[in-house]
Design a protein around this motif. Structure first.
Motif, PDB file in Angstrom:
ATOM      1  N   GLN A   1       8.153  -2.348  -3.635  1.00  0.00           N
ATOM      2  CA  GLN A   1       6.737  -2.020  -3.753  1.00  0.00           C
ATOM      3  C   GLN A   1       6.253  -1.311  -2.486  1.00  0.00           C
ATOM      4  O   GLN A   1       5.478  -0.345  -2.550  1.00  0.00           O
ATOM      5  N   HIS A   2       6.732  -1.782  -1.344  1.00  0.00           N
ATOM      6  CA  HIS A   2       6.385  -1.125  -0.092  1.00  0.00           C
ATOM      7  C   HIS A   2       6.955   0.289  -0.036  1.00  0.00           C
ATOM      8  O   HIS A   2       6.299   1.223   0.467  1.00  0.00           O
ATOM      9  N   GLN A   3       8.149   0.487  -0.567  1.00  0.00           N
ATOM     10  CA  GLN A   3       8.740   1.825  -0.597  1.00  0.00           C
ATOM     11  C   GLN A   3       7.939   2.772  -1.488  1.00  0.00           C
ATOM     12  O   GLN A   3       7.780   3.957  -1.176  1.00  0.00           O
ATOM     13  N   VAL A   4       7.425   2.246  -2.604  1.00  0.00           N
ATOM     14  CA  VAL A   4       6.582   3.072  -3.477  1.00  0.00           C
ATOM     15  C   VAL A   4       5.326   3.503  -2.733  1.00  0.00           C
ATOM     16  O   VAL A   4       4.898   4.667  -2.802  1.00  0.00           O
ATOM     17  N   GLU A   5       4.705   2.577  -2.025  1.00  0.00           N
ATOM     18  CA  GLU A   5       3.496   2.918  -1.272  1.00  0.00           C
ATOM     19  C   GLU A   5       3.803   3.943  -0.187  1.00  0.00           C
ATOM     20  O   GLU A   5       2.999   4.861   0.054  1.00  0.00           O
ATOM     21  N   ASN A   6       4.936   3.806   0.476  1.00  0.00           N
ATOM     22  CA  ASN A   6       5.306   4.792   1.500  1.00  0.00           C
ATOM     23  C   ASN A   6       5.526   6.173   0.890  1.00  0.00           C
ATOM     24  O   ASN A   6       5.133   7.192   1.473  1.00  0.00           O
ATOM     25  N   ALA A   7       6.161   6.219  -0.270  1.00  0.00           N
ATOM     26  CA  ALA A   7       6.372   7.511  -0.939  1.00  0.00           C
ATOM     27  C   ALA A   7       5.040   8.147  -1.328  1.00  0.00           C
ATOM     28  O   ALA A   7       4.851   9.366  -1.200  1.00  0.00           O
TER      29      ALA A   7
END
Length: 492
Positions: free
Chosen positions: A223-229
């Protein structure tokens, strides 16, 4: 009548007039094209370079100057008084004639008035080689900034597409991890029930609990990776995006790029914007060397001057003067400045030459990587497509066996997780194919909006960028994960 809460009213008012957010790749790029600071900076540099040409050309055109002076003066003069005899006094005495009386000179005198003058000066360069080299370099800088602008546009296209595909891949990965976590939660629930009645040992329960906890951690991290993207995509376009268009599996029909690698390398060498800029920078550095070497040459100028002056004092006078001629200047010794400048410019040209060589090698590497990446992505995607077919057949067989009691529900969920993993890997291979395809065209200087538009036709499945997965508890309940939701596009 109920009053509308202030916070609700402010939210409603703030949403009025907000620009509509983009969903397709081409829309995201056009937003980035309007708001990207690097592209705007490249445009400003074009204007600056055009102004530099006017400055360099102006040094070769006639220079006309005007100068006006106005001066008020007051003069006072004091001298001792003296008696001066008449020089003809002796002559008159010999003739028996009365002579003139002696004169008294000196004393106090004063003079008031003003002086004014107007000058017009005309200078025309006849022979100044360094100025011509400076003009040529300025004209080449205009071409250089135009190339930099085209390169910035292609870089923005490539960065936008990369950010777009990375976001979709992050979302697909999150879906897979959510499916795996759900399967692990169901497995933990069944093992817990079997452990309570003594069918399975306690170590199986701890193992299932560990797998479930790792699944929850992996999902939260993704989920954090999605937000970073999404943040990287917002950095390019200036807006948060609520949903993007995804790719349907049946619409993916890739093909190899036309032409052999040698043809692409030749096009990259001829049309790559970064390589063209490096070559032009080398030529500009050479012009600067020649301009510095011209510091040893003589300069020739045509000069003309017209002056009109007036003096309104005791001695009223007017002056008018027109002069003209040619001025020759030959530098003999400047303290070593010219020699030092030549060495500095030669060093700059060496740096530009080495940068050109580095850029040539980089372009060759980028072309090879993109070309080979396309082939690899095609082979990988076909392998994962076959894996999806196999996983789907396995899941169908598991479902049929579960209905007749031959397999457990845990085995069905594990087969479903395999299917999700194969689909996620297939998505990554597809996105790699598009990224390498756009990278190959960018290396060859051929990337354009038409390429993004052609890809956009395949991406027609609305994909929310802010999924709210449910955390499945071992008891079968669910708790909302409550990730940070960016539901409204906000201007950066």
């Amino acid at each position: 009548m109920k009053r509308v809460p202030l916070i609700v009213l402010s939210l409603l008012l703030s949403s009025v007039g907000l620009p509509s957010y983009a969903e397709s790749l081409l829309q995201v790029y056009r937003l980035a094209q309007q708001n990207n600071p690097e592209l705007r900076s490249a445009e400003a540099k074009q204007v600056e370079a055009a102004a530099g040409v006017s400055q360099a050309r102006g040094a070769l055109l006639p220079q006309l100057g005007f100068n006006a002076n106005y001066l008020k003066f007051r003069q006072e003069h004091r001298t001792p008084e003296q008696t001066v005899p008449d020089p003809y006094h002796q002559y008159f005495e010999l003739q028996g004639l009365p002579g003139a009386s002696p004169k008294t000179v000196g004393g106090y005198s004063k003079n008031y008035g003003n002086q004014s003058s107007i000058d017009f000066t005309l200078t025309q360069s006849l022979f100044e080689v360094n100025k011509w080299y400076q003009l040529s370099a300025a004209q080449q800088r205009v071409q250089l900034q135009n190339i930099h602008y085209q390169a910035a546009q292609q870089k923005l296209m490539l960065d936008t597409a990369t950010g777009y595909f990375d976001t979709l891949l992050a979302i697909d990965t999150l879906k897979r991890l959510t499916a795996e976590k759900t399967a692990k939660a169901r497995k933990l629930h069944e093992i817990q029930q079997q452990s309570n009645v003594g069918v399975l040992p306690i170590k199986e329960l701890y193992k299932a609990k560990s797998e479930y906890d790792l699944g929850v951690a992996a999902e939260l991290m993704q989920q954090h990776q999605v937000e970073n993207a999404l943040e990287k995509l917002r950095e390019l376009s200036g807006y948060y995006h609520k949903q993007l268009n995804g790719l349907e599996s049946r619409d993916f029909n890739p093909s190899l790029p036309s032409g052999a690698i040698e043809n692409w390398l030749k096009q990259s060498e001829q049309r790559n914007w970064g390589l063209l800029a490096a070559r032009l920078e080398q030529r500009i550095a050479l012009q600067q060397v020649r301009s510095a070497q011209a510091g040893h040459l003589p300069t020739l100028q045509l000069q003309a001057k017209a002056t009109h002056g007036r003096n309104s004092g005791e001695n009223l006078d007017k002056t008018r003067q027109v002069s003209g001629g040619v001025s020759l200047s030959l530098p003999l010794f400047s303290g070593g400045q010219t020699v030092a400048k030549i060495k500095a410019e030669q060093s700059t040209m060496v740096q530009a030459s080495e940068a050109l060589e580095r850029r040539q090698r980089e372009v060759i590497r980028m072309t090879h990587e993109a070309y080979n990446g396309i082939h690899s992505a095609l082979r990988t995607s076909r392998a994962y497509q076959q894996a999806i077919t196999s996983a789907q057949r396995e899941l169908d067989a598991m479902d049929a066996s579960f209905k007749v009691g031959m397999v457990t529900f845990i085995e069905v969920m594990e087969a479903r997780a395999k299917l999700f993993e194969a689909k996620q890997r297939f998505s990554g291979a597809r996105y790699d194919y598009f990224k390498h395809l756009l990278g190959l065209k960018a290396a060859a200087g051929q990337l354009s909006e038409q390429d993004l538009q052609a890809i956009d036709q395949l991406f027609n499945v609305a994909t929310p960028t802010t999924p709210s997965p449910r955390v499945i508890t071992p008891e079968g309940g669910s708790v909302a994960a409550n990730p940070r939701v960016m539901s409204t596009p906000v201007c950066a």
